[in-house]
Write a protein that holds these residues in place. Structure first.
Motif, PDB file in Angstrom:
ATOM      1  N   ARG A  60       0.701  -1.180   0.035  1.00 18.39           N
ATOM      2  CA  ARG A  60      -0.063  -0.063   0.087  1.00 18.39           C
ATOM      3  C   ARG A  60       0.918   1.227   0.019  1.00 18.39           C
ATOM      4  O   ARG A  60       0.418   2.229  -0.673  1.00 18.39           O
ATOM      5  CB  ARG A  60      -1.022   0.035   1.167  1.00 18.39           C
ATOM      6  N   ALA A  61       1.911   1.296   0.902  1.00 16.14           N
ATOM      7  CA  ALA A  61       2.793   2.283   0.853  1.00 16.14           C
ATOM      8  C   ALA A  61       3.377   2.696  -0.558  1.00 16.14           C
ATOM      9  O   ALA A  61       3.433   3.782  -1.113  1.00 16.14           O
ATOM     10  CB  ALA A  61       3.831   2.278   1.926  1.00 16.14           C
ATOM     11  N   GLY A  67       1.239   7.267  -6.804  1.00 17.80           N
ATOM     12  CA  GLY A  67       0.155   8.118  -6.774  1.00 17.80           C
ATOM     13  C   GLY A  67      -1.176   7.267  -6.981  1.00 17.80           C
ATOM     14  O   GLY A  67      -2.267   8.010  -7.426  1.00 17.80           O
ATOM     15  N   PHE A  68      -1.224   6.188  -6.518  1.00 15.63           N
ATOM     16  CA  PHE A  68      -2.636   5.389  -6.581  1.00 15.63           C
ATOM     17  C   PHE A  68      -3.292   5.995  -5.336  1.00 15.63           C
ATOM     18  O   PHE A  68      -2.655   6.106  -4.326  1.00 15.63           O
ATOM     19  CB  PHE A  68      -2.318   4.116  -6.618  1.00 15.63           C
TER      20      PHE A  68
END
Length: 72
Positions: A60-61, A67-68
């Motif tokens: 996730r990081a 930029g998601f």
């Protein structure tokens, strides 16, 4: 001699001696991997750290850095 040859040899020997056949190669691989995973989780908990989710958080990081948007 590979694992299959050894298995066939042991199966033949067991049949000749009237013993139960040995398990096929690879039968317990998944159970072994689960046991290793569970042991590592237990060790992390006993050490006072989170039991899991580290890889998911790193993913996730990395996606946020690219930029998601965060998942909902």
């Amino acid at each position: 001699m590979n694992a299959l040859h050894q298995y066939l040899f042991d199966s033949y020997r067991a049949e000749r001696l009237g013993e139960p056949a040995p398990p096929a190669p690879g039968t317990g691989d998944l159970a072994l991997l689960r046991a290793v995973r569970d042991r590592r989780r237990l060790e992390r908990v006993l050490a006072g750290r989170r039991a899991g989710g580290g890889a998911r958080l790193r993913l996730r990081a990395a996606l946020r850095r690219l930029g998601f948007p965060p998942p909902r």
